[in-house]
Design a protein around this motif. Structure first.
Motif, PDB file in Angstrom:
ATOM      1  N   CYS A 103       8.183   5.330 -39.034  1.00  0.00           N
ATOM      2  CA  CYS A 103       8.742   6.345 -38.563  1.00  0.00           C
ATOM      3  C   CYS A 103       9.597   5.344 -37.376  1.00  0.00           C
ATOM      4  O   CYS A 103       8.823   4.604 -36.694  1.00  0.00           O
ATOM      5  CB  CYS A 103       7.278   7.300 -38.069  1.00  0.00           C
ATOM      6  N   TYR A 104       9.901   6.601 -36.725  1.00  0.00           N
ATOM      7  CA  TYR A 104      11.061   5.598 -35.672  1.00  0.00           C
ATOM      8  C   TYR A 104      11.425   6.052 -33.878  1.00  0.00           C
ATOM      9  O   TYR A 104      11.330   5.497 -33.371  1.00  0.00           O
ATOM     10  CB  TYR A 104      11.952   4.896 -36.425  1.00  0.00           C
ATOM     11  N   GLY A 105      10.445   7.469 -34.775  1.00  0.00           N
ATOM     12  CA  GLY A 105      10.551   8.068 -33.122  1.00  0.00           C
ATOM     13  C   GLY A 105       9.337   8.441 -33.272  1.00  0.00           C
ATOM     14  O   GLY A 105       9.075   9.178 -33.576  1.00  0.00           O
ATOM     15  N   LEU A 106       8.932   9.211 -32.141  1.00  0.00           N
ATOM     16  CA  LEU A 106       7.986  10.054 -31.347  1.00  0.00           C
ATOM     17  C   LEU A 106       8.228  11.175 -30.555  1.00  0.00           C
ATOM     18  O   LEU A 106       8.809  10.120 -29.345  1.00  0.00           O
ATOM     19  CB  LEU A 106       6.563   9.385 -31.153  1.00  0.00           C
ATOM     20  N   ARG A 107       7.686  12.574 -30.284  1.00  0.00           N
ATOM     21  CA  ARG A 107       7.907  12.686 -28.980  1.00  0.00           C
ATOM     22  C   ARG A 107       6.734  11.991 -28.461  1.00  0.00           C
ATOM     23  O   ARG A 107       6.026  12.019 -27.818  1.00  0.00           O
ATOM     24  CB  ARG A 107       8.135  14.323 -29.153  1.00  0.00           C
ATOM     25  N   GLY A 108       7.757  12.398 -26.315  1.00  0.00           N
ATOM     26  CA  GLY A 108       6.544  12.066 -25.349  1.00  0.00           C
ATOM     27  C   GLY A 108       5.955  13.321 -25.233  1.00  0.00           C
ATOM     28  O   GLY A 108       6.027  14.506 -25.781  1.00  0.00           O
ATOM     29  N   LEU A 109       5.033  13.617 -24.247  1.00  0.00           N
ATOM     30  CA  LEU A 109       3.824  14.325 -23.810  1.00  0.00           C
ATOM     31  C   LEU A 109       3.971  14.465 -22.330  1.00  0.00           C
ATOM     32  O   LEU A 109       3.581  13.801 -22.070  1.00  0.00           O
ATOM     33  CB  LEU A 109       2.715  15.004 -24.444  1.00  0.00           C
ATOM     34  N   ARG A 118       6.384  18.953 -25.732  1.00  0.00           N
ATOM     35  CA  ARG A 118       6.616  17.809 -25.581  1.00  0.00           C
ATOM     36  C   ARG A 118       8.243  17.172 -25.251  1.00  0.00           C
ATOM     37  O   ARG A 118       9.295  18.040 -24.746  1.00  0.00           O
ATOM     38  CB  ARG A 118       7.382  18.025 -27.390  1.00  0.00           C
ATOM     39  N   LEU A 119       8.241  16.593 -25.100  1.00  0.00           N
ATOM     40  CA  LEU A 119       9.819  15.425 -24.512  1.00  0.00           C
ATOM     41  C   LEU A 119      10.286  14.510 -25.199  1.00  0.00           C
ATOM     42  O   LEU A 119       9.520  13.772 -26.488  1.00  0.00           O
ATOM     43  CB  LEU A 119       9.125  14.499 -23.598  1.00  0.00           C
ATOM     44  N   VAL A 120      11.573  14.259 -25.605  1.00  0.00           N
ATOM     45  CA  VAL A 120      12.387  13.305 -26.298  1.00  0.00           C
ATOM     46  C   VAL A 120      12.840  11.918 -25.340  1.00  0.00           C
ATOM     47  O   VAL A 120      13.465  12.403 -24.263  1.00  0.00           O
ATOM     48  CB  VAL A 120      13.312  14.315 -27.138  1.00  0.00           C
TER      49      VAL A 120
END
Ligand code: BES
Ligand code: MN
Length: 457
Positions: free
Chosen positions: A191-197, A327-329
């Motif tokens: 996995c190379y990306g996660l959403r923020g919060l 959820r943030l990107v």
């Protein structure tokens, strides 16, 4: 002895140790489980002691303790910091579990318990990989540090401070985390990306106390009605957030990313059926993976207010509140979004009500470069273990430590997911596939070896 052979030989003991770890009700959010969290931390401390670490320490925090251990070999060698979290989500609703959440049970090739996949089963693969090195070679092939957190599921509230004060202790050349999912069964995944919060609690008040709705209805506003109007003003019918400025920093996919995303096998009809949704929902013109991984969202997580007991009560509720999260990107910023959301909520509040907004926690989204040496070592290791080329994905969930480590330490991170999306994380009947637990141990061994072998200082 090869790792696979070692794992097969010690399979029964590994499973019984994992079952012990899963039997602790280490629910971080609820003070009623405080003892369960502490007992779990204690068990882990004792377990790590048996693996001859050069140092092992329990760090109390204002909340739940952090566990730190290291296998220090030589300053010349690279250092991998492995992160995991031993806290779990509440098991509720209990009546939907087929076997009790803290009585781990083996069935259908899986182990069932709260925390099985998120995250005890996943991080324990790395603990067992360390055991393999220690028992067969005396030590791992590089320096290893292990950080186990007890507050991930509540936003890692005390971890950031710990990172700031212990930069030297945690110094490493790569971070390894298994707290994400494989894209499909048998398909190795990085996995190379996660959403923020950004998580808020909004409370509306329209009077000093609840009132008789016959006596005062019509002259005092209703807190629930006001709250509903505020909430429905925050997004449109397709889930597009209507907070002014919300999308300002949102990056579109690069053409390469879009192509990679479109090449992943995907069946929307199957997903819809699996989730039991009448029809899938979301922003127009964006496909499902794009919406899950690369678009921001706003969700109401809970509403509290008024009379919810049986029968009817003619009450005019004076107070109502909602738990709300976004959820943030990339490249949204959790603080900036919190401020914009607060402004929008205040602007939507009529003069008949007062609103109070609390920020519960926040984490920024993150994108991880694919070309780092540890990421490439992980790719080769997974290819060897699974006999297939791994896929690179982004994910919709959040692991706060990832963005903090990347930003504050600038260290390359590997997210080697061993779970599966349908293993019931945060839901009843959570489970973890035993084959992925066992293969995960081998994958961890291979990764540590491959990274040690190819690292250039
Ligand atoms: N393991 C998850 C994060 C995750 C889920 C990553 C799915 C990728 C795919 C983690 O334990 C989690 O649930 N995190 C919380 C974080 C929050 C409380 C700050 C989340 O995403 O809700
Ligand atoms: Mn979780």
């Amino acid at each position: 002895m090869e790792a696979l052979e070692y794992v097969e030989q010690h399979r029964e003991r590994f499973l019984s140790e994992l079952a012990q770890l899963l039997s602790f009700p280490s629910v971080s959010t609820d003070p009623a489980y405080r003892e369960g969290v502490a007992a779990c931390a204690q068990w882990l401390m004792e377990h790590l002691h048996t693996l001859q670490p050069t140092r092992v320490e329990l760090f109390p925090t204002a909340g739940h303790p952090l566990i730190y251990a290291e296998w220090q070999r030589s300053p010349e060698l690279p250092t991998v910091l492995i992160y995991g979290h031993y806290d779990v989500q509440p098991p509720d609703p209990l009546e939907l579990w087929e076997t009790p959440p803290f009585e781990p049970t083996l069935r259908n090739g899986c182990i069932y318990a709260r925390g099985a996949t998120d995250n005890k089963g996943q991080f324990f693969t790395h603990v067992k990989a360390l055991e393999y090195f220690i028992r067969t070679a005396g030590a791992p092939p590089l320096n290893v540090k292990l950080l186990l957190e007890g507050e991930e599921e509540i936003g890692s509230v005390h971890l950031q401070e710990f990172l700031q004060h212990n930069a030297e202790l945690l110094r490493c050349t790569a971070v390894l985390i298994s707290d994400t999912a494989m894209y499909q069964d048998d398909l190795p995944t990085l996995c190379y990306g996660l959403r923020g919060l950004c998580y808020l609690e909004v409370t509306v008040r329209t009077a000093a106390a609840d009132l008789h709705s016959g006596v005062f209805g019509g002259v005092v506003d209703n807190a629930i009605t006001v709250l509903c109007r505020i909430l429905s003003g925050l997004r449109d019918g397709y889930g597009r957030v209507t907070i002014p400025g919300f999308y300002d920093a949102v990056a579109e996919l690069t053409p390469e990313e879009r192509q990679a995303l479109e090449e992943l096998p995907f069946d929307a009809a199957q997903l819809r059926a699996q989730l039991g949704a009448p029809i899938l929902f979301g922003e127009v013109g964006r496909n499902v993976l794009e919406r899950r991984w690369t678009r921001p969202t706003l969700d109401i997580n809970g509403i509290i207010g008024g009379y919810t007991g049986s029968g009817a009560k003619t009450v005019l509720p004076a107070q109502a509140s909602a738990k709300l999260s976004m959820r943030l990107v990339p490249y949204q910023d959790a603080e900036d979004i919190a401020a914009k959301a607060e402004a929008a909520i205040r602007a939507l509040t009529p003069p008949t009500a007062q609103v109070e907004i609390r920020r519960l926690h926040g984490a920024n989204p993150v994108l991880i470069p694919l070309q780092s040496p540890p990421m490439q070592a992980a790719r080769r290791a997974l290819r060897r273990v699974f006999g297939r080329e791994p896929v690179f994905v982004r994910e919709g969930g959040t692991i706060p430590v990832v963005e903090w480590m990347q930003r504050t330490f600038g260290v390359p991170i590997v997210l080697m997911g061993l779970g599966l999306d349908h293993e019931g994380a945060h839901a009843p009947n959570e489970h973890f596939h035993l084959k992925n637990f066992l293969r995960g141990i081998v994958a961890s061994v291979e990764f540590l070896r491959e990274y040690a072998r190819t690292h250039e200082p």
